[in-house]
Design a protein around this motif. Structure first.
Motif, PDB file in Angstrom:
ATOM      1  N   UNK A 172      27.160  -1.872  -9.282  1.00 22.31           N
ATOM      2  CA  UNK A 172      27.923  -3.003  -9.810  1.00 22.31           C
ATOM      3  C   UNK A 172      27.120  -4.301  -9.793  1.00 22.31           C
ATOM      4  N   UNK A 173      25.995  -4.295  -9.103  1.00 18.46           N
ATOM      5  CA  UNK A 173      25.207  -5.516  -8.935  1.00 18.46           C
ATOM      6  C   UNK A 173      23.969  -5.549  -9.827  1.00 18.46           C
ATOM      7  N   UNK A 174      23.891  -4.639 -10.775  1.00 17.52           N
ATOM      8  CA  UNK A 174      22.672  -4.535 -11.582  1.00 17.52           C
ATOM      9  C   UNK A 174      22.534  -5.668 -12.590  1.00 17.52           C
ATOM     10  N   UNK A 175      23.593  -6.424 -12.832  1.00 15.13           N
ATOM     11  CA  UNK A 175      23.510  -7.564 -13.740  1.00 15.13           C
ATOM     12  C   UNK A 175      23.177  -8.865 -13.018  1.00 15.13           C
ATOM     13  N   UNK A 176      23.060  -8.818 -11.702  1.00 16.60           N
ATOM     14  CA  UNK A 176      22.798 -10.026 -10.924  1.00 16.60           C
ATOM     15  C   UNK A 176      21.296 -10.175 -10.672  1.00 16.60           C
ATOM     16  N   UNK A 177      20.682 -11.098 -11.388  1.00 19.26           N
ATOM     17  CA  UNK A 177      19.238 -11.324 -11.313  1.00 19.26           C
ATOM     18  C   UNK A 177      18.949 -12.326 -10.193  1.00 19.26           C
TER      19      UNK A 177
ATOM     20  N   UNK B 129      18.143 -17.222 -20.800  1.00 12.35           N
ATOM     21  CA  UNK B 129      18.268 -17.370 -19.349  1.00 12.35           C
ATOM     22  C   UNK B 129      17.396 -16.363 -18.602  1.00 12.35           C
ATOM     23  N   UNK B 130      17.209 -15.195 -19.162  1.00 13.86           N
ATOM     24  CA  UNK B 130      16.273 -14.259 -18.534  1.00 13.86           C
ATOM     25  C   UNK B 130      14.854 -14.804 -18.612  1.00 13.86           C
ATOM     26  N   UNK B 131      14.521 -15.435 -19.743  1.00 15.24           N
ATOM     27  CA  UNK B 131      13.209 -16.089 -19.857  1.00 15.24           C
ATOM     28  C   UNK B 131      13.042 -17.145 -18.762  1.00 15.24           C
ATOM     29  N   UNK B 132      14.087 -17.953 -18.567  1.00 15.69           N
ATOM     30  CA  UNK B 132      14.020 -18.986 -17.531  1.00 15.69           C
ATOM     31  C   UNK B 132      13.862 -18.361 -16.147  1.00 15.69           C
ATOM     32  N   UNK B 133      14.565 -17.281 -15.880  1.00 16.59           N
ATOM     33  CA  UNK B 133      14.452 -16.638 -14.573  1.00 16.59           C
ATOM     34  C   UNK B 133      13.062 -16.044 -14.374  1.00 16.59           C
ATOM     35  N   UNK B 134      12.427 -15.606 -15.450  1.00 14.41           N
ATOM     36  CA  UNK B 134      11.048 -15.107 -15.347  1.00 14.41           C
ATOM     37  C   UNK B 134      10.098 -16.247 -15.014  1.00 14.41           C
ATOM     38  N   UNK B 135      10.350 -17.424 -15.598  1.00 13.60           N
ATOM     39  CA  UNK B 135       9.521 -18.595 -15.264  1.00 13.60           C
ATOM     40  C   UNK B 135       9.756 -19.004 -13.818  1.00 13.60           C
ATOM     41  N   UNK B 136      11.023 -19.057 -13.405  1.00 12.50           N
ATOM     42  CA  UNK B 136      11.363 -19.508 -12.057  1.00 12.50           C
ATOM     43  C   UNK B 136      10.832 -18.571 -10.971  1.00 12.50           C
ATOM     44  N   UNK B 137      10.896 -17.274 -11.229  1.00  9.32           N
ATOM     45  CA  UNK B 137      10.499 -16.306 -10.204  1.00  9.32           C
ATOM     46  C   UNK B 137       9.090 -15.775 -10.399  1.00  9.32           C
ATOM     47  N   UNK B 138       8.398 -16.258 -11.429  1.00  8.47           N
ATOM     48  CA  UNK B 138       7.079 -15.721 -11.749  1.00  8.47           C
ATOM     49  C   UNK B 138       5.937 -16.291 -10.964  1.00  8.47           C
ATOM     50  N   UNK B 139       6.215 -17.340 -10.154  1.00  4.38           N
ATOM     51  CA  UNK B 139       5.187 -17.966  -9.301  1.00  4.38           C
ATOM     52  C   UNK B 139       3.936 -18.323 -10.090  1.00  4.38           C
ATOM     53  N   UNK B 140       4.161 -18.998 -11.216  1.00  2.00           N
ATOM     54  CA  UNK B 140       3.048 -19.502 -12.007  1.00  2.00           C
ATOM     55  C   UNK B 140       2.592 -18.598 -13.120  1.00  2.00           C
ATOM     56  N   UNK B 141       3.131 -17.378 -13.168  1.00  3.61           N
ATOM     57  CA  UNK B 141       2.715 -16.448 -14.220  1.00  3.61           C
ATOM     58  C   UNK B 141       3.136 -16.948 -15.594  1.00  3.61           C
TER      59      UNK B 141
END
Length: 352
Positions: free
Chosen positions: A106-111, A131-143
Motif C-alpha cells: 500500500x506504500x508503493x506510491x509514497x516516494x 513532481x517525480x522529476x523534482x524528487x529526483x533532483x531533491x534526492x539525487x545529491x547533485x546528480x
C-alpha cells in the motif's frame, strides 16, 4: 479577509490520534494529529523536537511552526485542507476505512526524499511526472539540477526513486512520524477524463489498448468487430464509464493507478498528510512545498503551457452522453475524493 481564512478561523480544535495497525508480522504505526489552529502556529504537533537536517529546520517544523509571515498565512489554508480530510474520514468511516490495516504494498506510491525529509504520494494525472522529476533532483545529491532536463520516461523508472515500501517496519514508522508527507489532488472527473484521453485516444498507448481496451470493448460493446476486439484502440468514453461502474471490474482486480481513487492510492484516512496540494493551484502549492524544504530559492516547480491539458469545459463535453444513471453510479465510485478534497458536485451532472 478572504473567505477561506474566515472559514478556517471558525475552526478551533486540537486532535491527535494514534492508529496502530497490524497484519501478521507487519505492524505499522501511523500518526494522526491536528495542530493548534491559529494564524501563526507555534505548537509542535508532536510535542517533541523533530530532528533537524544538518542543523537546519525540517519541513515539518517550518510547516507547523513557521518562521516567516508569508508561510504562516499559507499554513492556515493548509490546516483547513487537513481538517477537511479528517472530517470526511470520520463522517464516512465505514467507507473510508473498510481496510483496517496497511501492508507494504500500500506504500508503493509514497516516494521518499531522505535529504529533505519529505514523503510524496504520487497520483497519476496530477502533475506526477514533474513532481517525480523534482524528487529526483531533491534526492539525487547533485546528480540532477534542472528537473526539465530529465526525460519523462526516466521519471517513471521505479529504480530512480525510493518508495516507502522498500524500508523496514521501524524505518517506515520513523519516516511517517518525522517526515513531511504531501500529495496533490485534482477534480476527480477532470482527472478521469484526462486519464481516458491519454490512455485510450493516443495511438501510441498500445499496452493500455491491449490490456484494458480489448477487455472494455469485449464487455461493453455489442456486436464489436473482430478488429476492435483485437486492437482495443477505439474505446468510447461511455464504454470506459460502464467498465468502471461494473461491479465485476473491481472484483476482478483493483483499478489501474491512472483512474484509481486518490483515497485508495494514498490512504489519507490511515496516513496523516501534512499538506494537500491542488492541481488548480499547482504552481503556488508546489513552490510552497519547496520553500518548506528549504530549496525554494533555487528550485521551482516547472511551468509550461500544455495545450492538450484536460479542462473543466472539456470534461463537461465528455459527460454529455453519459446517462444520469451511470453518472450517479460513477459519482458514488469517486464520492470520497470529491468530499475529502472539497470538490463540489459538478454542475453538469444529472444525478438521480
Amino acid at each position: 479577509m478572504k473567505p477561506a481564512l474566515l472559514e478556517v478561523m471558525r475552526m478551533n480544535r486540537i486532535c491527535r490520534m494514534v492508529l496502530a495497525t497490524c497484519l501478521g508480522s507487519f505492524i505499522l504505526v501511523i500518526f494522526y494529529f491536528q495542530s493548534m489552529l491559529h494564524p501563526v502556529m507555534r505548537r509542535n504537533p508532536f510535542g517533541v523536537d523533530i530532528c533537524c537536517r544538518k542543523g537546519s529546520r525540517s519541513p515539518l517544523q517550518e510547516l507547523y511552526n513557521p518562521t516567516q509571515l508569508e508561510l504562516s498565512n499559507t499554513a492556515v489554508l493548509h490546516q483547513m485542507r487537513r481538517d477537511q480530510v479528517t472530517d470526511t474520514c470520520r463522517a464516512n468511516s465505514a467507507l473510508s476505512r473498510k481496510r483496517r490495516v496497511l501492508t507494504p504494498n500500500d506504500l508503493k506510491h509514497l516516494v521518499v526524499d531522505e535529504d529533505h525529509e519529505l514523503i510524496y504520494c504520487y497520483v497519476p494525472k496530477v502533475a506526477c511526472t514533474n513532481w517525480k522529476r523534482l524528487m529526483m533532483v531533491l534526492s539525487g545529491r547533485g546528480k540532477y539540477s534542472d528537473p526539465m532536463e530529465i526525460p519523462a520516461n526516466e521519471a517513471h523508472v521505479a529504480a530512480n526513486l525510493k518508495t516507502l515500501n522498500q524500508y523496514s517496519i521501524p524505518e517506515i514508522n520513523h519516516r511517517l512520524k518525522s517526515y513531511m508527507k504531501f500529495l496533490f489532488v485534482r477534480e476527480p472527473f477532470e482527472r478521469l477524463v484526462s486519464a481516458y484521453r491519454n490512455k485510450f485516444t493516443q495511438k501510441y498507448n498500445t499496452s493500455f489498448h491491449k490490456r484494458y481496451g480489448t477487455k472494455i470493448i469485449r464487455r461493453q460493446r455489442k456486436n464489436a468487430t473482430q478488429e476492435a476486439l483485437r486492437r482495443g484502440d477505439d474505446v468510447r468514453f461511455e464504454e470506459f464509464v460502464a467498465y468502471l461502474i461494473d461491479p465485476h471490474t473491481q472484483r476482478e482486480e483493483p483499478f489501474n493507478e491512472h483512474w484509481q481513487t486518490v483515497h485508495s492510492l494514498c490512504h489519507p484516512c490511515h496516513i496523516h498528510y501534512d499538506l494537500v496540494g491542488k492541481y488548480e493551484t499547482l504552481e503556488e502549492d508546489s513552490n510552497y512545498v519547496l520553500r518548506l524544504a528549504g530549496v525554494g530559492s533555487y528550485l521551482k516547480f516547472p511551468t509550461y503551457a500544455k495545450s492538450t491539458r484536460t479542462t473543466d469545459e472539456m470534461t463537461t463535453e465528455f459527460f454529455q452522453n453519459i446517462s444520469s444513471e451511470h453518472q450517479t453510479q460513477l459519482y458514488e465510485v469517486y464520492k470520497l475524493d470529491f468530499l475529502m478534497f472539497n470538490y463540489s458536485v459538478p454542475s453538469y451532472l444529472k444525478l438521480e
